[in-house]
Design an enzyme around this catalytic site. Structure first.
Site, PDB file in Angstrom:
ATOM      1  N   SER A 128       0.830  -1.200   0.000  1.00  0.00           N
ATOM      2  CA  SER A 128       0.000   0.000   0.000  1.00  0.00           C
ATOM      3  C   SER A 128       0.864   1.249   0.000  1.00  0.00           C
ATOM      4  CB  SER A 128      -0.923   0.043   1.214  1.00  0.00           C
ATOM      5  OG  SER A 128      -1.682   1.246   1.183  1.00  0.00           O
ATOM      6  N   LYS A 183      -4.079  -6.811   3.661  1.00  0.00           N
ATOM      7  CA  LYS A 183      -4.120  -5.677   2.721  1.00  0.00           C
ATOM      8  C   LYS A 183      -5.564  -5.367   2.332  1.00  0.00           C
ATOM      9  CE  LYS A 183      -3.096  -2.493  -0.263  1.00  0.00           C
ATOM     10  NZ  LYS A 183      -3.509  -2.582  -1.595  1.00  0.00           N
ATOM     11  N   HIS A 186      -7.097  -3.552   5.147  1.00  0.00           N
ATOM     12  CA  HIS A 186      -6.545  -2.183   5.102  1.00  0.00           C
ATOM     13  C   HIS A 186      -7.380  -1.323   4.151  1.00  0.00           C
ATOM     14  CE1 HIS A 186      -4.298   0.848   2.861  1.00  0.00           C
ATOM     15  NE2 HIS A 186      -3.620   1.089   3.965  1.00  0.00           N
ATOM     16  N   ASN A 187      -7.651  -1.865   2.970  1.00  0.00           N
ATOM     17  CA  ASN A 187      -8.419  -1.087   1.993  1.00  0.00           C
ATOM     18  C   ASN A 187      -9.855  -0.875   2.444  1.00  0.00           C
ATOM     19  OD1 ASN A 187      -6.007  -1.449   0.617  1.00  0.00           O
ATOM     20  ND2 ASN A 187      -7.008  -1.681  -1.363  1.00  0.00           N
ATOM     21  N   GLU A 190      -9.754   1.842   4.755  1.00  0.00           N
ATOM     22  CA  GLU A 190      -9.521   3.056   3.950  1.00  0.00           C
ATOM     23  C   GLU A 190     -10.857   3.591   3.402  1.00  0.00           C
ATOM     24  OE1 GLU A 190      -6.467   2.478   0.858  1.00  0.00           O
ATOM     25  OE2 GLU A 190      -7.876   3.317  -0.565  1.00  0.00           O
TER      26      GLU A 190
HETATM   27  P1  NBP Z   1      -1.707  -2.438 -13.888  1.00  0.00           P
HETATM   28  O1  NBP Z   1      -2.591  -3.052 -12.870  1.00  0.00           O
HETATM   29  O2  NBP Z   1      -2.248  -1.415 -14.780  1.00  0.00           O
HETATM   30  O3  NBP Z   1      -1.097  -3.644 -14.779  1.00  0.00           O
HETATM   31  C1  NBP Z   1      -0.276  -3.382 -15.892  1.00  0.00           C
HETATM   32  C2  NBP Z   1       0.830  -4.389 -15.978  1.00  0.00           C
HETATM   33  O4  NBP Z   1       0.314  -5.727 -16.088  1.00  0.00           O
HETATM   34  C3  NBP Z   1       1.687  -4.159 -17.216  1.00  0.00           C
HETATM   35  O5  NBP Z   1       3.035  -4.397 -16.867  1.00  0.00           O
HETATM   36  C4  NBP Z   1       1.158  -5.217 -18.167  1.00  0.00           C
HETATM   37  O6  NBP Z   1       2.088  -5.586 -19.159  1.00  0.00           O
HETATM   38  C5  NBP Z   1       0.929  -6.347 -17.218  1.00  0.00           C
HETATM   39  N1  NBP Z   1       0.105  -7.431 -17.763  1.00  0.00           N
HETATM   40  C6  NBP Z   1      -1.218  -7.456 -18.083  1.00  0.00           C
HETATM   41 BR1  NBP Z   1      -2.339  -6.047 -17.968  1.00  0.00          BR
HETATM   42  N2  NBP Z   1      -1.621  -8.643 -18.549  1.00  0.00           N
HETATM   43  C7  NBP Z   1      -0.523  -9.409 -18.545  1.00  0.00           C
HETATM   44  C8  NBP Z   1      -0.293 -10.755 -18.912  1.00  0.00           C
HETATM   45  N3  NBP Z   1      -1.280 -11.554 -19.363  1.00  0.00           N
HETATM   46  N4  NBP Z   1       0.971 -11.242 -18.813  1.00  0.00           N
HETATM   47  C9  NBP Z   1       1.960 -10.462 -18.358  1.00  0.00           C
HETATM   48  N5  NBP Z   1       1.804  -9.172 -17.980  1.00  0.00           N
HETATM   49  C10 NBP Z   1       0.569  -8.654 -18.068  1.00  0.00           C
HETATM   50  O7  NBP Z   1      -0.371  -1.884 -13.199  1.00  0.00           O
HETATM   51  P2  NBP Z   1      -0.173  -1.049 -11.835  1.00  0.00           P
HETATM   52  O8  NBP Z   1      -1.170   0.039 -11.696  1.00  0.00           O
HETATM   53  O9  NBP Z   1       1.265  -0.730 -11.805  1.00  0.00           O
HETATM   54  O10 NBP Z   1      -0.496  -2.128 -10.694  1.00  0.00           O
HETATM   55  C11 NBP Z   1       0.205  -3.345 -10.564  1.00  0.00           C
HETATM   56  C12 NBP Z   1      -0.412  -4.138  -9.418  1.00  0.00           C
HETATM   57  O11 NBP Z   1      -0.259  -3.401  -8.216  1.00  0.00           O
HETATM   58  C13 NBP Z   1      -1.906  -4.395  -9.570  1.00  0.00           C
HETATM   59  O12 NBP Z   1      -2.214  -5.671  -9.074  1.00  0.00           O
HETATM   60  C14 NBP Z   1      -2.528  -3.347  -8.697  1.00  0.00           C
HETATM   61  O13 NBP Z   1      -3.795  -3.720  -8.212  1.00  0.00           O
HETATM   62  C15 NBP Z   1      -1.517  -3.256  -7.572  1.00  0.00           C
HETATM   63  N6  NBP Z   1      -1.504  -2.003  -6.834  1.00  0.00           N
HETATM   64  C16 NBP Z   1      -1.636  -0.802  -7.469  1.00  0.00           C
HETATM   65  C17 NBP Z   1      -1.608   0.380  -6.752  1.00  0.00           C
HETATM   66  C18 NBP Z   1      -1.725   1.686  -7.445  1.00  0.00           C
HETATM   67  O14 NBP Z   1      -1.750   2.719  -6.751  1.00  0.00           O
HETATM   68  N7  NBP Z   1      -1.776   1.728  -8.757  1.00  0.00           N
HETATM   69  C19 NBP Z   1      -1.431   0.335  -5.383  1.00  0.00           C
HETATM   70  C20 NBP Z   1      -1.272  -0.881  -4.754  1.00  0.00           C
HETATM   71  C21 NBP Z   1      -1.316  -2.047  -5.493  1.00  0.00           C
HETATM   72  P3  NBP Z   1       2.097  -4.813 -20.591  1.00  0.00           P
HETATM   73  O15 NBP Z   1       2.877  -3.571 -20.371  1.00  0.00           O
HETATM   74  O16 NBP Z   1       2.801  -5.770 -21.503  1.00  0.00           O
HETATM   75  O17 NBP Z   1       0.673  -4.552 -20.959  1.00  0.00           O
END
Ligand code: NBP
Length: 477
Positions: A128, A183, A186-187, A190
């Site tokens: 988080s 986690k 936590h959400n 939140e």
């Molecule tokens: P996203 O959740 O938007 O995911 C994008 C990533 O997933 C890219 O690297 C994409 O690769 C990859 N991907 C997908 Br979509 N399908 C795939 C597949 N079949 N095989 C391999 N790679 C694949 O990214 P994010 O916002 O950075 O979040 C990442 C994780 O962290 C998520 O689970 C999210 O819930 C969690 N999270 C996010 C936050 C936040 O604030 N954003 C906070 C806490 C946790 P590509 O580039 O080739 O499309």
């Protein structure tokens, strides 16, 4: 050279996490399904530390020292399974896959069990703090096998946020899905925190008659006291912000329909399964859902409501103080409910989760970080078997001091027709817990009447049934 850690999935979270590891002196292998993101990371941030860019899964795995530590930061759900399917055959017993995405804990349990068969350690780690946290220090909630934490823990401790006392905001939460479960809660908390803050804002606006800028100042003041927290701090920022295009308060130009990604909903769904009353969190989820029903709201705008009677300036100041009390008391209840859910999961899944440690690692880095969490940590450290945070003398006294104002605020909200489901649910929970008798006795009577479901008596052991359709005598069943 070999990398001590690898990150695959280089969208915003993954690339920031990789940079965080590199800035802390680790050599980091980086990989993404489509190589463009890998190249972009190397170009923009390659100079920040030691990265090894890998184009293929094989190159990526080969770049890692053994046992391998491979962090997966892809979209939760199917993509996580796809990545595991791709990498697991390339790994050896003792290697670790760390899923830092927002996985459902049941998926984490399934993946952990499947990978354990191959001797691979699967660590479901809740992270988080958003993008900023991933880069500069998140709160990390890893589950999985305890032994994996021996080599992984020190690395996570290095990149994690630190609480005010310097303690890293990471601990081995518990086995298999425990980290993602915590986690999730936590959400959920939140969501509740945000809803309560939203209600406080709406009351200050509609009942006290303050402007968004004035309310921002009130939140700034609150942030110097016991409500000191990240969410209160950013609330003040958002409320003070003025829309450049219109010159209006930013909050007045945003469509009032709240969205959600699912972790709050999961918290409530699982709580229903576990039989834990998380009414405050549930109201927060429902409030977002209600806000999104635009046509229902349009059709309802002409419904009757009370006549608004704004407060005088002098009354408004006193009312704001009462709202602070109501917000604080309701917030305590949200945490009581959230910790109850973790406690119930501990029993259900046989997880050895230390509630004091959970409070401790939420003190920094994460979205609900707050001075208040140090008090929760202290309460559980003093009494690990605390039945509820309300049993802690300090919290009980604070609620006792707040309750008159809490009730007054709800009276005002009801009289003026301002919806306050979070405040109301919290107070109802509190009053239900303190009640000498609940109407559940009547419920049991009704159930016995229509369904012969039986009831227990206050004065004798056993189950009883009244012959409602006959002479109404009682039989023991
Ligand atoms: P996203 O959740 O938007 O995911 C994008 C990533 O997933 C890219 O690297 C994409 O690769 C990859 N991907 C997908 Br979509 N399908 C795939 C597949 N079949 N095989 C391999 N790679 C694949 O990214 P994010 O916002 O950075 O979040 C990442 C994780 O962290 C998520 O689970 C999210 O819930 C969690 N999270 C996010 C936050 C936040 O604030 N954003 C906070 C806490 C946790 P590509 O580039 O080739 O499309």
């Amino acid at each position: 050279t070999t990398a001590q850690i690898g990150v695959t999935g280089l969208a915003v979270m993954g690339s920031n996490l990789a940079r965080n590891f590199a800035r802390n002196g680790y050599t980091v292998a980086v990989h993404n399904r489509s190589a463009a993101k890998t190249h972009a990371l190397m170009e923009e941030h390659g100079h920040e530390g030691d990265f090894i860019a890998a184009e293929t899964a094989k190159e990526f795995v080969q770049a890692l020292e053994r046992p391998r530590r491979l962090v997966v930061m892809v979209k939760a759900g199917g993509p996580t399974d796809a990545v595991i399917e791709e990498f697991a055959p390339l790994l050896e017993p003792g290697d670790m896959i760390i899923d830092g995405g927002n996985a459902h804990f049941a998926d984490t349990r399934r993946r952990e069990a499947a990978l354990r068969e191959q001797g691979i350690h699967f660590v479901g780690a809740g992270i988080s703090g958003g993008e900023e946290g991933a880069l500069n220090g998140p709160s990390i909630m890893p589950g999985g096998p305890a032994e994996s934490y021996e080599s992984l823990g020190p690395m996570l401790e290095k990149i994690s946020a630190k609480a005010a006392d310097g303690a890293p905001c990471v601990t081995h939460v518990g086995p298999d899905g425990a980290g993602h479960f915590v986690k999730m809660v936590h959400n959920g908390i939140e969501y509740a925190d945000m809803q309560l803050i939203g209600e406080a804002y709406q009351l200050l606006r509609d009942v006290a008659g303050y402007s968004p800028a004035q309310i921002a100042e009130i939140f700034r003041t609150w942030n110097t006291g016991r409500l000191d927290s990240y969410l209160i701090e950013i609330t003040a920022e958002v409320l003070a912000h003025v829309d450049a295009a219109t010159g209006k308060p930013f909050v007045d130009v945003v469509v009032d329909q709240a969205e959600q990604k699912g972790t709050g909903r999961w918290t409530v769904q699982i709580a229903l399964d576990l039989g834990v009353p998380v009414s405050g969190i549930a109201e927060a989820v429902f409030a977002r859902s209600l806000s999104g029903h635009a046509s229902l709201r349009d059709a309802s705008r002409s419904l009757a409501g009370p006549k608004a009677t704004p407060l005088s300036a002098a009354e408004a100041g006193a009312f704001a103080d009462r709202v602070e009390q109501a917000l604080y008391a309701s917030k305590i209840v949200s945490y009581v409910q959230g910790f109850h859910e973790i406690d119930a999961a501990r029993d259900e899944y046989d997880w050895d989760i230390d509630l004091g440690k959970v409070a401790s690692i939420w003190r920094g880095g994460c979205i609900i970080r707050a001075a208040f969490l140090d008090r929760i940590r202290a309460a559980y450290d003093a009494r690990p078997d605390l039945p509820s945070l309300l049993s802690d003398e300090g919290f009980a006294q604070e609620i006792a001091a707040a309750q008159d104002d809490w009730r007054e605020v709800l009276v005002a909200a009801t009289r003026q027709g301002v919806p306050t489901p979070g405040f109301a649910a919290a107070l109802a929970y509190y009053d239900a817990l303190r009640a000498e008798r609940l109407p559940a006795a009547l419920t049991q009577g009704q159930r016995d009447f229509f369904g012969a479901h039986t009831y227990r008596r206050v004065d004798r052991d056993g189950s009883f049934h009244t012959l409602w359709g006959g002479d109404r005598s009682e039989i023991e069943s």
